[in-house]
Enzyme design. Structure first.
Site, short mmCIF file in Angstrom:
data_model
loop_
_atom_site.label_atom_id
_atom_site.label_comp_id
_atom_site.label_asym_id
_atom_site.label_seq_id
_atom_site.Cartn_x
_atom_site.Cartn_y
_atom_site.Cartn_z
N LYS A 148 6.00 -3.32 -9.46
CA LYS A 148 7.40 -3.74 -9.44
C LYS A 148 7.46 -5.11 -8.79
O LYS A 148 7.00 -5.28 -7.65
CB LYS A 148 8.27 -2.74 -8.68
CG LYS A 148 9.74 -3.17 -8.59
CD LYS A 148 10.58 -2.07 -7.96
CE LYS A 148 12.02 -2.53 -7.78
NZ LYS A 148 12.89 -1.45 -7.28
N LYS A 150 9.55 -8.18 -7.33
CA LYS A 150 10.83 -8.66 -6.81
C LYS A 150 11.02 -10.13 -7.18
O LYS A 150 10.09 -10.94 -7.04
CB LYS A 150 10.87 -8.49 -5.29
CG LYS A 150 11.03 -7.05 -4.82
CD LYS A 150 12.41 -6.51 -5.14
CE LYS A 150 12.64 -5.14 -4.50
NZ LYS A 150 14.00 -4.63 -4.77
N ASP A 175 12.67 -6.69 -10.63
CA ASP A 175 13.96 -6.43 -9.98
C ASP A 175 14.51 -7.74 -9.44
O ASP A 175 13.96 -8.31 -8.50
CB ASP A 175 13.77 -5.42 -8.86
CG ASP A 175 15.08 -5.02 -8.19
OD1 ASP A 175 16.15 -5.46 -8.67
OD2 ASP A 175 15.05 -4.27 -7.20
N GLU A 201 15.44 -4.66 -13.69
CA GLU A 201 16.43 -3.98 -12.86
C GLU A 201 17.49 -4.96 -12.37
O GLU A 201 17.17 -5.99 -11.77
CB GLU A 201 15.71 -3.32 -11.69
CG GLU A 201 16.54 -2.36 -10.88
CD GLU A 201 15.74 -1.74 -9.75
OE1 GLU A 201 16.37 -1.22 -8.81
OE2 GLU A 201 14.49 -1.80 -9.79
N ASP A 224 21.38 -0.87 -11.22
CA ASP A 224 21.20 -0.41 -9.84
C ASP A 224 22.51 -0.64 -9.09
O ASP A 224 23.31 0.27 -8.92
CB ASP A 224 20.04 -1.14 -9.16
CG ASP A 224 19.81 -0.66 -7.73
OD1 ASP A 224 20.57 0.21 -7.25
OD2 ASP A 224 18.89 -1.17 -7.06
N LYS A 246 19.27 6.33 -6.57
CA LYS A 246 18.74 6.25 -5.21
C LYS A 246 19.51 7.22 -4.33
O LYS A 246 20.75 7.23 -4.34
CB LYS A 246 18.88 4.82 -4.66
CG LYS A 246 18.02 3.78 -5.33
CD LYS A 246 18.25 2.41 -4.72
CE LYS A 246 17.34 1.35 -5.33
NZ LYS A 246 17.64 -0.01 -4.79
N CYS A 274 14.15 3.81 -4.25
CA CYS A 274 14.24 4.10 -2.82
C CYS A 274 14.57 2.83 -2.06
O CYS A 274 14.45 1.72 -2.57
CB CYS A 274 12.92 4.67 -2.31
SG CYS A 274 11.53 3.49 -2.34
N ASP A 296 9.76 4.79 -8.50
CA ASP A 296 9.59 3.71 -7.53
C ASP A 296 9.83 4.27 -6.13
O ASP A 296 10.89 4.09 -5.54
CB ASP A 296 10.55 2.57 -7.85
CG ASP A 296 10.48 1.43 -6.83
OD1 ASP A 296 9.40 1.26 -6.23
OD2 ASP A 296 11.50 0.74 -6.64
N ASP A 298 7.54 3.90 -3.40
CA ASP A 298 6.37 3.37 -2.70
C ASP A 298 6.67 2.95 -1.26
O ASP A 298 5.82 2.32 -0.63
CB ASP A 298 5.78 2.18 -3.46
CG ASP A 298 6.75 0.99 -3.53
OD1 ASP A 298 7.96 1.20 -3.34
OD2 ASP A 298 6.29 -0.13 -3.80
#
Length: 327
Positions: A148, A150, A175, A201, A224, A246, A274, A296, A298
């Site tokens: 993932k 960022k 994301d 995302e 999200d 989430k 999360c 996701d 982690d």
């Protein structure tokens, strides 16, 4: 007689910290709730989210406002009407699931009507940084099957290309945390398509995501910040292909299970996400992970320290939480 305890804790993040489009942190700040009844203790964890106006103090005060009801035997079902969706309700809801499991001698999965839990593959997150540093981070994580990435807006096309070049075999999700705009959207989207990104995302701000309804794309777009508990997610169907559930937003596993079913009814793909927390925060979300399209969870992999006992990870394979931890 049931008793409530609230504890705020800090866990050091590994390496140089964790960065997204809204800033960088060196520690994960979490709030832990424990509920003790008849010699059994259930526990839950939440991470307040400033994006939604939450702080450690405000979340603690919300939980304290329900103390009398909780110590009087408030159930998970009644909790949904007692506290609003958010981090406070998540911590309490998680503790109630754990307490119910321990008092009944059943697992949380059994209480939820699920089959025995199986291992899942989780994403591993790369913090946003310069393309050069993200290339190095991608090379170090290239053995992981799902990364993932960022992002933060301008220059994301270079970041995406750098990650793909250095992790050629990994499946990628990205994301943007609402950081894209009309000026960089097409360029960043093209970069995602060239890199074979599987999911993007929340590319645009939640209050300005109408552009997504007008565009053709070959990449799955996931809501999200645009997804809000209590609002029918059907309103997102013209803009999004997937939703990120989430627990800190839904207010706990009880509501998240309902959201999962509603997402399936609307033919959304589902991501279970999360906040940056410990294994205790990931444990209830693991139940949603059993049927999610993207996992996701982690958080513990990004920490320099975790709870004992922790969830076991072998690379990116995540195993069911040990009963001594939760559920």
């Amino acid at each position: 007689m049931r008793t409530l305890a609230i504890d705020t804790q800090r866990f050091k993040i590994a390496g140089e910290g964790f960065a997204i489009s809204r800033g960088r942190r060196t520690h994960a700040e979490v709030l832990k709730v424990t509920l003790t009844e008849n010699g059994k203790t259930g526990q839950g964890e939440c991470v307040p989210y400033a994006r939604y106006g939450e702080s450690m103090d405000s979340v603690a005060e919300q939980i304290k406002s329900a103390q009398t009801a909780l110590e009087g035997g408030l159930t998970r079902q009644n909790l949904q009407d007692h506290l609003p969706a958010g981090a406070a309700r998540n911590a309490v809801d998680s503790a109630l699931w754990d307490l119910e499991a321990k008092l009944s001698g059943k697992t949380a999965a059994e209480l939820a009507g699920l089959a025995p839990l199986k291992p899942v593959t989780t994403a591993f997150t790369l913090s946003v940084n310069t393309p050069e540093k993200m290339a190095q981070a991608a090379a170090e994580a290239a053995h992981r099957p799902l990364l993932k990435v960022k992002l933060c807006g301008d220059g994301d096309d270079e970041r995406i290309a750098a990650v793909r070049a250095n992790a050629p075999r990994s499946r990628l999700i990205v994301d943007a945390n609402e950081a894209w705009n009309s000026g960089n959207f097409d360029r960043n989207m093209d970069a995602c398509e060239r890199a074979g990104v599987a999911l993007i995302e929340q590319p645009l701000p939640a209050d300005n995501d109408g552009l997504l309804a007008e565009m053709e794309r070959n990449v799955t777009i996931c809501a999200d910040e645009s997804l809000h508990p209590g609002e029918d997610m059907a309103v997102l169907r013209d803009r999004y292909d997937a939703v990120n559930i989430k627990l800190d937003k839904s207010g706990g596993l009880t509501e998240a299970l309902k959201m999962l079913q509603r997402a399936r009814d609307l033919e959304f793909q589902v991501m279970i996400g999360c906040m940056l927390g410990t294994s205790l925060a990931m444990a209830p979300a693991f139940l949603i992970a059993q049927s999610a399209d993207f996992v996701d969870l982690d958080g513990p992999l990004l920490l320099a320290e975790d709870r004992t006992p922790p969830i076991r990870f072998e690379g990116s394979t995540m195993f069911p939480p040990p009963p001594a931890l939760w559920g």
